[in-house]
Enzyme design. Structure first.
Site, PDB file in Angstrom:
ATOM      1  N   SER A 245       0.968  -1.364  -0.009  1.00 19.92           N
ATOM      2  CA  SER A 245      -0.306   0.194  -0.132  1.00 19.92           C
ATOM      3  C   SER A 245       0.525   1.131   0.042  1.00 19.92           C
ATOM      4  CB  SER A 245      -1.023   0.239   1.264  1.00 19.92           C
ATOM      5  OG  SER A 245      -0.485  -0.043   2.829  1.00 19.92           O
TER       6      SER A 245
ATOM      7  N   ASN B 108      -3.378  -0.645  13.528  1.00 22.11           N
ATOM      8  CA  ASN B 108      -4.879  -0.711  13.684  1.00 22.11           C
ATOM      9  C   ASN B 108      -5.256   0.030  13.782  1.00 22.11           C
ATOM     10  OD1 ASN B 108      -4.433  -3.340  12.102  1.00 22.11           O
ATOM     11  ND2 ASN B 108      -6.069  -4.171  13.800  1.00 22.11           N
TER      12      ASN B 108
ATOM     13  N   LYS C 132     -15.129  27.468 -32.096  1.00 25.38           N
ATOM     14  CA  LYS C 132     -15.812  27.080 -31.027  1.00 25.38           C
ATOM     15  C   LYS C 132     -15.156  27.923 -29.794  1.00 25.38           C
ATOM     16  CE  LYS C 132     -18.110  24.338 -29.959  1.00 25.38           C
ATOM     17  NZ  LYS C 132     -17.928  23.095 -30.335  1.00 25.38           N
TER      18      LYS C 132
ATOM     19  N   ASN D 189     -15.252  26.283 -25.956  1.00 22.99           N
ATOM     20  CA  ASN D 189     -16.848  25.683 -24.849  1.00 22.99           C
ATOM     21  C   ASN D 189     -15.557  25.280 -23.103  1.00 22.99           C
ATOM     22  OD1 ASN D 189     -16.930  23.922 -27.651  1.00 22.99           O
ATOM     23  ND2 ASN D 189     -15.146  23.024 -27.013  1.00 22.99           N
TER      24      ASN D 189
ATOM     25  N   GLU E 269     -18.184  21.427 -17.802  1.00 21.72           N
ATOM     26  CA  GLU E 269     -17.856  19.619 -17.837  1.00 21.72           C
ATOM     27  C   GLU E 269     -16.917  19.379 -17.133  1.00 21.72           C
ATOM     28  OE1 GLU E 269     -19.357  20.615 -22.767  1.00 21.72           O
ATOM     29  OE2 GLU E 269     -16.878  20.143 -22.437  1.00 21.72           O
TER      30      GLU E 269
END
Length: 466
Positions: free
Chosen positions: A27, A115, A288, A290, A295
């Protein structure tokens, strides 16, 4: 295969884990970002070990110096985990052994488990992350307030069902997006009360026999207390899920205004224009412009929801206490936090630099018979019951549609033909400004009510630009 010397476990095993198991268990590629938090936890744990008599004053000084040196190496990138190390805890223990020696550094693990360590570290990380998110939300609120202040008195079409409904102030509409974020700030504040506790002392699940005082660790870490139940402390991740839920709500609220911005800057709406620095072009269509920020924000809100649902699905069937499934809590939380921190600067820039077409907004405000409700309520003021007033106004709208007229274009004679109650005096409510200013009740769209909103919001989000 022999157990790796870099592991924190293995004494009871005759052979080591397979390469496949090592790859699955590893990990460090995502939990390494908790390294400095882990070292803070170690410093706090040393206080408890010293108070319990397990570390002498001289040893404490050496170990604190080792922790400080390792922290420096982690922060400057000169100390990194090895490929054979399972997690951040194993890597940092190796680092402390390198600096302080195995006999002295080997004492640190007494009275704690990975833990209770990770359950505490992730809380401290999230508390810091909450502060960072809050700062971005406040900057966003500032952007909304600034736009609202710059457009006091500008009317626009209000919508329900995405159809023209009633005129409102542009400022009122913008501030309608501010209050959900205020509630998100309140959610973060309420969540902090639950997150601000240490799991140290819980051990693997049942606590420790060493008599260490977990309150000392909590105090050293700046936390308000200790978890009430050791099994709950190590095995519960509801606080992570709650944090990810709040982040997903923040993303959803940003997605809602993104949807509107996408519509507003379209040719068909023409409500606003995007600044060049916060819009993009097309690789094939030269004309264009945009709304990519809106988005991408809308798209990433789905990712935030996915992180939440995935985490909830992971937690739903876990028996007490700790299970390795809980390793899956960090990546969705990290990703949600990172996504919002990536979204916010561009999103705030987009909102701050929107240029609104005031003339078009005010031209469209009365369209679609948006003042019809004002007519119905005027009739009520004349003593007509609302059921009949609603019917009469509906007939007036039908007459206008059939004759291609706006409400204010109907003659006095035509008004009376529709209903005897429609007297010429009704014309005084067929003005957008009058309609807006008449809605002066608490939370309404009148100028005075909008200014009251701004005053309240500015107390939460004072002007933050230099």
């Amino acid at each position: 295969m022999a157990q790796s010397k870099d592991s924190l476990w293995g004494g009871r095993f005759a052979g080591g884990p397979s390469e496949a198991l090592e790859a699955l268990s590893k990990s460090t590629h995502f939990d390494w970002r908790l390294a400095t938090y882990d070292l803070k936890g170690t410093s706090a744990h040393l206080v408890a070990l010293h108070a319990g008599g397990y570390v002498t004053t001289d040893e404490l000084a050496v170990l604190n110096k080792a922790v400080a040196e390792l922290t420096k190496r982690v922060e400057d990138g000169s100390f990194l985990p090895k490929a054979t190390e399972e997690d951040v805890h194993a890597a940092l223990e190796r680092g402390l052994i390198q600096i302080a020696g195995s006999q002295l550094a080997g004492k640190i693990r007494a009275g704690r488990s990975r833990n209770d360590q990770i359950a505490t570290l992730i809380r401290i990380f999230m508390l810091d992350a909450a502060d960072a998110i809050e700062a971005q939300v406040l900057d966003y609120l500032d952007a909304l307030c600034s736009q609202a202040e710059n457009h006091i008195g500008v009317a626009m079409p209000g919508r329900t069902h995405f159809q023209l409904a009633q005129p409102v102030l542009l400022s009122h509409h913008l501030l309608a997006h501010a209050w959900p974020q205020v509630r998100n700030l309140q959610r973060l504040e309420d969540w902090r009360k639950r997150a601000n506790r240490s799991a140290y002392g819980a051990g693997a699940l049942a606590g420790s026999t060493l008599g260490l005082d977990p309150k000392l660790v909590a105090e050293e870490l700046g936390l308000n207390g200790v978890s009430e139940n050791s099994m709950d402390a190590t095995s519960s991740r509801d606080l992570v899920a709650e944090f990810v839920f709040i982040l997903s709500l923040i993303g959803i609220d940003l997605s809602r205004i993104s949807e509107e911005v996408i519509a507003w800057v379209s040719f068909e709406f023409g409500y606003a224009i995007l600044a060049d620095e916060f819009s993009t072009g097309s690789s094939i269509m030269p004309q264009k412009k945009n709304p990519d920020i809106a988005e991408l924000t809308r798209g990433k809100s789905g990712r935030l929801i996915g992180n939440l649902t995935g985490l909830l699905a992971t937690l739903k069937g876990l028996p007490l206490s700790y299970n390795r499934d809980l390793q899956e809590d960090k990546e969705p939380m990290f990703d949600s936090f990172d996504s919002l921190m990536l979204i916010f600067p561009a999103f705030i820039g987009m909102i701050s630099t929107l240029t609104f077409d005031k003339e078009r907004l005010e031209y469209l405000a009365p369209k679609g018979f948006s003042l019809a409700t004002d007519v119905a309520e005027w009739l009520v003021k004349q003593g007509v019951v609302f059921r009949d007033a609603h019917e009469i106004t509906g007939q007036l709208v039908q007459f206008c549609e059939a004759n291609d007229l706006e409400l204010d274009q109907v003659s006095d004679e035509q008004l009376v033909k529709v209903s005897k109650h429609l007297l010429p005096e009704v014309r005084k409510v067929l003005k957008v400004s009058g309609s807006i200013e008449a809605r002066n009740g608490a939370g309404g769209t009148s100028s005075s009510q909008v200014i009251d909103q701004l005053v309240a919001l500015r107390k939460l989000a004072p002007h933050r630009r230099v």
